[in-house]
Design an enzyme around this catalytic site. Structure first.
Site, PDB file in Angstrom:
ATOM      1  N   GLU A  65      -3.411   4.467   6.866  1.00 16.73           N
ATOM      2  CA  GLU A  65      -3.395   4.245   5.423  1.00 16.73           C
ATOM      3  C   GLU A  65      -3.749   5.543   4.708  1.00 16.73           C
ATOM      4  O   GLU A  65      -3.317   5.792   3.595  1.00 16.73           O
ATOM      5  CB  GLU A  65      -4.390   3.141   5.054  1.00 16.73           C
ATOM      6  CG  GLU A  65      -4.380   2.788   3.581  1.00 16.73           C
ATOM      7  CD  GLU A  65      -5.049   1.479   3.261  1.00 16.73           C
ATOM      8  OE1 GLU A  65      -5.257   1.214   2.071  1.00 16.73           O
ATOM      9  OE2 GLU A  65      -5.368   0.720   4.184  1.00 16.73           O
ATOM     10  N   ARG A 103       0.814  -1.216   0.000  1.00 13.66           N
ATOM     11  CA  ARG A 103       0.000   0.000   0.000  1.00 13.66           C
ATOM     12  C   ARG A 103       0.853   1.274   0.000  1.00 13.66           C
ATOM     13  O   ARG A 103       0.545   2.264   0.665  1.00 13.66           O
ATOM     14  CB  ARG A 103      -0.964   0.007   1.195  1.00 13.66           C
ATOM     15  CG  ARG A 103      -1.954  -1.148   1.183  1.00 13.66           C
ATOM     16  CD  ARG A 103      -2.854  -1.076  -0.048  1.00 13.66           C
ATOM     17  NE  ARG A 103      -3.703  -2.280  -0.123  1.00 13.66           N
ATOM     18  CZ  ARG A 103      -3.428  -3.337  -0.875  1.00 13.66           C
ATOM     19  NH1 ARG A 103      -2.336  -3.351  -1.627  1.00 13.66           N
ATOM     20  NH2 ARG A 103      -4.230  -4.375  -0.905  1.00 13.66           N
ATOM     21  N   SER A 105     -10.197   2.543   4.366  1.00  9.04           N
ATOM     22  CA  SER A 105      -9.566   1.995   5.571  1.00  9.04           C
ATOM     23  C   SER A 105      -8.664   3.039   6.215  1.00  9.04           C
ATOM     24  O   SER A 105      -7.829   3.647   5.547  1.00  9.04           O
ATOM     25  CB  SER A 105      -8.754   0.747   5.234  1.00  9.04           C
ATOM     26  OG  SER A 105      -9.591  -0.277   4.731  1.00  9.04           O
TER      27      SER A 105
END
Length: 276
Positions: free
Chosen positions: A270, A96, A174
């Protein structure tokens, strides 16, 4: 980015090169490739955002990442004032993350080039949620269109799609990455019934959502004035009324601190915070 458009060029009997403009919705690109019988990004359907946004955090789901099939990126380099072609090795892809995420403002992504495979079946199903949604065993390869539809249905059922309006619409997905953990921590999490997985780089990770749930966070819970956990999952923080970025920042700090105290595991956002 407002640019739109997808072009396809055969590269041989089994391979097709796809060039998508950065403003094209990622869901539209997935639908285009599935309709054309091309495998490689069929599990990325239902993820909000554009094609140009996908490489920024190496968007992925159900075992597929955009970097798996990406061959080049056309981007404007603001530091040197010209447009460049970047290869995957230039992009710093990781869990990510990417160079685009770690160095915001350096590049503007203009177009993404992928190499996909002609196939009427999807990649092997490696996630239990998707296997259940498709009613197939893990490791099977369902028909391409069926797999893509199953992804959308599973994401909707688990609150992983972005509603166009309503109390759940103001969110950024998220809130935390799944954290890396030690082998001892992994043993403890498994013993408590928690999920543990190994990412594409071989790093053992726990579920941020599960850790937060063990600390008392539940779907729909009020976190601060105007800030809530999503009614579907604790890992998504939604904003209502007049809540501001500072309110969300304080909530995320508190959530991470509770997990650190309870498990000795550090959660990292995130979401990319600007000016916090």
């Amino acid at each position: 980015m407002a640019t739109r458009g997808i072009t396809a060029r055969p590269l041989g009997q089994d391979q097709v090169e796809i060039v998508a403009q950065a403003g094209e919705p990622l869901g539209s690109l997935v639908a285009f490739t599935v309709a054309a019988g091309l495998s490689g990004i069929e599990y990325l359907g239902g993820i909000p955002g554009t094609v140009g946004a996908a490489p920024v955090q190496d968007t992925g789901a159900y075992g597929q990442q955009i970097s798996d099939t990406l061959t080049s990126i056309t981007a404007h380099d603001w530091q040197h004032g010209h447009t460049v072609e970047l290869l995957p090795a230039d992009c710093g892809f990781g869990y990510r993350t990417s160079t685009f995420k770690s160095r915001p403002g350096r590049w503007t992504i203009l177009a993404v080039t992928l190499r996909l495979t002609r196939s009427q079946v999807a990649a092997p199903v490696s996630y239990g949620h998707l296997a259940g949604a498709l009613n197939v065993p893990l490791g099977s390869r369902p028909p391409l269109a069926e797999a893509a539809s199953g992804v959308i249905a599973d994401r909707q059922a688990r609150g992983l799609t972005l509603p166009a309006s309503g109390p759940e619409a103001r969110q950024a997905g998220s809130a935390f990455l799944n954290p890396p953990i030690t082998e001892a921590q992994a043993t403890a999490v498994r013993a408590a019934g928690g999920p543990v997985h190994t990412d594409m780089q071989g790093v053992v990770r726990a579920s941020s959502g599960w850790l937060l749930a063990q600390c008392g966070y539940q779907p729909g819970i009020r976190l601060a004035a105007g800030v809530f956990c999503s009614s579907h999952r604790v890992l998504t923080v939604t904003v209502r009324d007049a809540a501001a970025a500072g309110d969300v920042a304080r909530v995320l700090h508190t959530m991470a601190a509770r997990v650190l105290t309870a498990f000795g595991v550090q959660l990292r956002p995130e979401i990319v915070p600007l000016g916090w």
